[in-house]
Write an enzyme that holds these catalytic residues in place. Structure first.
Site, short mmCIF file in Angstrom:
data_model
loop_
_atom_site.label_atom_id
_atom_site.label_comp_id
_atom_site.label_asym_id
_atom_site.label_seq_id
_atom_site.Cartn_x
_atom_site.Cartn_y
_atom_site.Cartn_z
N GLU A 273 0.88 -1.18 0.00
CA GLU A 273 0.00 0.00 0.00
C GLU A 273 0.91 1.21 0.00
O GLU A 273 1.50 1.56 1.01
CB GLU A 273 -0.90 -0.05 1.23
CG GLU A 273 -2.15 0.79 1.09
CD GLU A 273 -2.03 2.13 1.79
OE1 GLU A 273 -1.67 3.11 1.10
OE2 GLU A 273 -2.28 2.19 3.00
C1 UN1 Z 1 -3.20 5.75 4.71
O1 UN1 Z 1 -3.00 6.94 4.57
O2 UN1 Z 1 -2.26 4.92 4.60
O3 UN1 Z 1 -9.03 6.45 3.66
C2 UN1 Z 1 -4.50 5.17 5.06
C3 UN1 Z 1 -8.37 7.05 4.49
C4 UN1 Z 1 -8.06 6.36 5.81
C5 UN1 Z 1 -6.86 5.48 5.67
C6 UN1 Z 1 -5.66 6.12 5.06
N1 UN1 Z 1 -9.21 5.60 6.21
O4 UN1 Z 1 -7.95 8.18 4.31
#
Ligand code: UN1
Length: 561
Positions: A273
């Site tokens: 990610e």
């Molecule tokens: C991240 O920045 O790695 O959708 C996750 C969002 C959050 C998660 C972000 N629920 O902005």
């Protein structure tokens, strides 16, 4: 002044702290206990009050990472033997414990990484939501019965745990994003080695303590704070030793590439990610107030340090002037400051991120029009010859040195923390670096488009593909955008950030390798499919060879009526 005596955070392997004192047990073959001694200790400081040391973090060397993976391997079979619904109950208990400790955990998140209180509570809620979802998944974790092409034979599929998962996370979501990996991994029967961000290690330790209290057995989750160099070396050794079966990584594209290549050498595909340069298209028929509200939240929530933060607003030329006028008003009026109070955003995560953001300000070019603030750079109590609220010249003092200055309406003491002015750049062009690269901080760009196809091309141009958004009242435009944009996540009339915890989360291109987290989709990361065929005919029936299909006359046609 340190408010509370800092915690010590070090490796926790097999439920025991690794502080270098000799013990029997979890040294891997060939590693002396002494090799597990922390290599150095670094402070994790409150970015809103730099004199507040939250934790002394003992960074481990590569051998400790290997030892943690060995411990996880040793614990995995026993944990996988616990029935899935019972593992689900442990996850349910973790959710209850997180809920009952939500205020304290959220306060720690605010203190250690400067996330505003309301957002920190939201982050903790994201863990609770994740636990709620996976508690039930323990009673499903379905396999399938599949028909065989032969009589008296039955086919099945089973989900099997992958084994040991190494989870390497950033600190912008110091507890929620790790839970997206660790909770489903545990539910599936995997065990975990978790390498958190050094600057968010106290949050990590708190989450691990909650896991232990919830009944996660020793060795099922092992915590190893380490720096990047030790992590890559330790991971490589663990992969070579065959004690890590899957890597989950949230962080930069650059490190994601390295991890992908490393895992590839061991025929593994990690769950990645990575960053984003997330576009928001504002169509001619958009509700402009709604679009501006979303741009402010997506661009400056978490100080623009989400993977899902807004990168560039791509605005139809017919509404561009009005959109910019309203965005300027909203960003200029936004309250920035002390994250324990009601602010849009607080400080940057830590000194390294603040320095990185200051470097990104060098991407501002003469053709950009800067708005949303009275200065660019660090927010200070005193300006460079200016008084609070007056205009500081918006020109850099030299490479990496925008002069900064005071901000009207700032809440708290700007000099105590890593506070930066919000920046909105109008006139951004497709070949600008600031258009193409993730900037991870409180800065967004604005550019214009004429046709929807052009907007989609601009949205795809940087080559990331995490989140995206379109503001429009037209269903056809929304669906065309969805189909054309190469992002894993598409929002219509909503922000690029703020995904719910049970939809697939992940990206394509520079944002990831197509792996998805969250909801039932992440189960394909933490389990592997095993198929079984069972012949109860009493003889060997050969697939394809012994399959009897009745003869057919395929030249047959109905006569014309
Ligand atoms: C991240 O920045 O790695 O959708 C996750 C969002 C959050 C998660 C972000 N629920 O902005």
């Amino acid at each position: 002044m340190t408010l509370v005596r800092p915690r010590r955070v070090g490796a926790l392997i097999g439920g025991r702290p690794r502080d270098g004192r000799p013990r029997d047990g979890c040294a891997p073959p060939g590693a002396a206990e002494a090799e597990l001694t922390p290599v150095r200790t670094v402070p994790s400081t409150n970015p809103a009050r730099l004199d507040d040391v939250v934790a002394e973090v003992e960074l481990a060397g590569p051998e400790t990472i290997l030892a943690a993976a060995v411990a996880a391997r040793d614990a995995q079979r026993t944990w996988a033997d616990v029935p899935a619904p019972v593992r689900g109950s442990v996850i349910g208990n973790l959710g209850r414990l997180v809920a009952d400790n939500a205020a304290a955990l959220a306060r720690l998140v605010t203190r250690e990484i400067g996330k505003p209180a309301a957002e920190a509570r939201g982050e903790v809620q994201e863990i609770i939501d994740t636990c709620e979802f996976f508690r039930g998944e323990g009673r499903r974790l379905y396999g399938e019965t599949v028909p065989s092409e032969m009589p008296d034979k039955q086919l099945f599929t089973f989900r099997e745990p992958v084994g040991v998962m190494m989870v390497i996370t950033a600190g912008n979501f110091p507890v929620a994003v790790p839970s997206w990996y660790i909770v489903p991994a545990l539910l599936a029967g995997d065990t975990v080695v978790w390498k958190p961000a050094e600057y968010a290690a106290a949050c990590a330790q708190a989450l691990v303590e909650l896991m232990a209290a919830a009944g996660v057995p020793a060795g099922a989750v092992n915590l190893v704070p380490a720096d990047g160099a030790a992590t890559s070396l330790g991971l490589e050794r663990a992969l070579a030793a065959g004690v890590v079966d899957k890597v989950g990584f949230t962080g930069s594209t650059e490190v994601g590439r390295f991890i992908g290549a490393l895992c590839g050498r061991y025929l593994q595909s990690p769950c990645l990610e990575l960053g984003g340069k997330n576009p928001m298209v504002v169509a001619p028929d958009a509700d402009l107030d709604a679009a501006v509200e979303a741009a402010v939240f997506a661009g400056f929530g978490t100080a623009g340090q989400r993977c899902t933060s807004l990168g560039t607003a791509i605005v139809h030329e017919s509404v561009h002037a009005e959109f910019v006028r309203r965005l300027d008003a909203a960003v200029s009026a936004a309250v920035v400051g002390d994250p324990t109070r009601d602010v849009l955003y607080g400080p940057l995560l830590d000194a390294r991120f603040a320095a990185g953001f200051a470097d990104h300000l060098d991407l501002i070019r003469d053709h950009h029009r800067i708005f949303g603030s009275t200065a660019v750079g660090r927010i200070t109590s005193a300006g460079f010859g200016t008084s609070a609220g007056s205009s500081t010249p918006l020109t850099p003092a030299g490479p990496g040195r925008w002069p900064g200055g005071p901000r009207r309406g700032f809440v708290g003491d700007p000099d105590s923390g890593l506070y930066y002015h919000p920046v909105v750049l109008d006139g951004v062009r497709p070949d600008d670096e600031v258009f193409r690269e993730e900037t991870f901080g409180p800065i967004i760009g604005v550019t214009t488009y004429r046709s929807l196809d052009e907007a989609i091309d601009l949205a795809n141009l940087p080559g990331y593909g995490l989140s995206s958004s379109i503001y429009t009242g037209d269903a056809a435009s929304a669906f065309r955008f969805r189909r054309g944009v190469r992002a894993g996540m598409v929002s219509v009339n909503s922000s690029t950030s703020g995904a719910e915890a049970h939809l697939p989360f992940g990206g394509n291109g520079r944002s990831g390798n197509g792996s998805r987290q969250s909801g039932r989709w992440v189960l394909d990361q933490v389990t592997r499919w095993q198929s079984m065929n069972w012949d109860y005919s009493g003889r060997l029936q050969k697939a394809q060879l012994d399959t009897a299909v009745p003869p057919a006359d395929l030249s047959f046609r109905l006569s014309d009526p």
